[in-house]
Write an enzyme that holds these catalytic residues in place. Structure first.
Site, short mmCIF file in Angstrom:
data_model
loop_
_atom_site.label_atom_id
_atom_site.label_comp_id
_atom_site.label_asym_id
_atom_site.label_seq_id
_atom_site.Cartn_x
_atom_site.Cartn_y
_atom_site.Cartn_z
N ASN A 132 0.99 -1.12 0.22
CA ASN A 132 0.05 -0.01 0.07
C ASN A 132 0.89 1.18 0.19
OD1 ASN A 132 -1.78 2.06 0.50
ND2 ASN A 132 -2.24 1.41 2.57
N LYS A 179 0.08 4.31 -0.33
CA LYS A 179 -0.58 5.60 0.48
C LYS A 179 -0.21 6.67 -0.56
CE LYS A 179 -0.02 3.39 4.88
NZ LYS A 179 -0.21 3.50 6.17
N HIS A 199 -9.41 1.14 4.96
CA HIS A 199 -7.86 1.27 5.59
C HIS A 199 -8.13 2.48 6.65
CE1 HIS A 199 -4.05 2.78 6.25
NE2 HIS A 199 -3.80 1.60 5.75
N GLU A 235 -6.78 4.83 7.70
CA GLU A 235 -6.96 6.39 7.33
C GLU A 235 -7.77 6.69 6.68
OE1 GLU A 235 -2.76 5.73 5.23
OE2 GLU A 235 -2.16 5.12 7.45
N GLU A 279 -5.30 -4.85 10.62
CA GLU A 279 -4.30 -3.87 10.74
C GLU A 279 -4.45 -3.09 12.16
OE1 GLU A 279 -2.28 -2.73 6.57
OE2 GLU A 279 -4.16 -1.50 6.83
N GLY A 285 2.62 2.25 10.64
CA GLY A 285 3.50 3.52 10.52
C GLY A 285 4.18 3.76 11.65
N SER A 338 3.47 -2.02 10.04
CA SER A 338 5.15 -2.19 10.39
C SER A 338 5.84 -3.56 9.95
CB SER A 338 5.48 -1.64 11.85
OG SER A 338 4.95 -0.55 12.03
P1 PGA Z 1 3.02 0.29 7.40
O1 PGA Z 1 1.47 0.57 7.00
O2 PGA Z 1 3.65 -1.04 7.03
O3 PGA Z 1 3.87 1.43 7.18
O4 PGA Z 1 2.67 0.26 8.88
C1 PGA Z 1 0.50 -0.40 6.69
C2 PGA Z 1 -0.63 -0.01 6.22
O5 PGA Z 1 -1.13 0.94 6.49
O6 PGA Z 1 -1.26 -0.61 5.26
#
Ligand code: PGA
Length: 250
Positions: A9, A11, A95, A97, A167, A173, A212
């Protein structure tokens, strides 16, 4: 033997030059037949370039979200049909976000899931609890509520061609990965929830872990019974890091 899915992803990251470099690097690294499928989710403006570079390869690609309407006065939005036009086979829905920054409710997410399925796209439904919810002991309640919104709208049949990504918001992140035990416990909870409705669909459902994931922790996560791959953010933006996660499968 189950086939792991390693999904990137991106983003709101990248540039035209980065897309070309990243995808060329992934293509060079996917010559060997492994036990992992790969998919990338670039920002919308890069889907055309992604289609051009990945057509004929074994890598799948998809959108990061979609609007449930087929067309209309929805400035800034993209429909399932538009994603299909650029060769997408998958789309992320819900997601964290999107849920928090863009205020998508469980019902909004379910509507997007339904629109994706109706168009023939594979929805990747993201669910997960915040740190506060984990500390309150409500992880399972929150994940169940997020899944129920989709189950109520699309039924268990809706998951025959879908993917779920667990997640935990606190792990996205942050560099703080859920431990393999923590992740496995929630994945097992998710699968059990589906088993009670249809054990064949539940058994075949791919449940990805996200938060992460990197080349160092991926192997331990993917080794767990109910973890069928990863939804990778930060580490999917560098060829070597993303391929290290794929290689953790073999
Ligand atoms: P990340 O993001 O691997 O940077 O933690 C995962 C995601 O939001 O799908």
């Amino acid at each position: 033997m189950r086939k792991i899915l390693v999904a990137g992803n991106w983003k709101m990251h990248g540039s035209r030059a980065m897309v070309q470099e990243l995808l060329s690097g992934l293509l060079d690294g996917t010559n060997k037949a492994g036990n992992a499928d790969m998919a990338v989710f670039p920002p919308f403006p890069y889907l055309a370039e992604t289609q051009r570079l990945l057509t004929g390869s074994s890598i799948f690609w998809g959108g990061q979200t979609l609007n449930p309407a087929a067309q209309g006065a929805h400035t800034g939005e993209v429909s399932a049909g538009m994603l299909l036009d650029f060769g997408c086979s998958m789309v992320l829905v819900g997601h964290s976000e999107r849920r928090t920054i863009y205020a998508e409710s469980d019902e909004d997410v379910a509507e997007r899931f339904e629109a994706a399925l109706a168009a023939g796209l594979v929805p990747v439904l993201c669910v997960g609890e915040t740190l506060e919810e984990r500390e309150n002991g409500t992880t399972e309640t929150v994940v169940a509520r997020q899944l129920d919104a989709v189950l109520n709208r699309c039924g268990i049949e809706g998951f025959r061609r879908a993917i779920v990504a667990y997640e935990p918001v606190w792990a996205i992140g942050t560099g703080k990965t859920a431990s393999p035990d923590q992740a496995q416990a929630v994945h097992a909870f998710i699968r059990d929830k589906f088993v009670s409705q249809d054990d064949i669909i539940a058994g075949q459902l791919r449940i990805l872990y996200g938060g992460s994931v990197n080349g160092t922790n991926a192997a331990d996560l993917f080794a767990r019974e109910d973890i069928d791959g990863g939804l990778v953010g930060g580490a999917s933006l560098k060829v070597a890091d993303f391929l290290a996660i794929r290689d953790a499968v073999d």
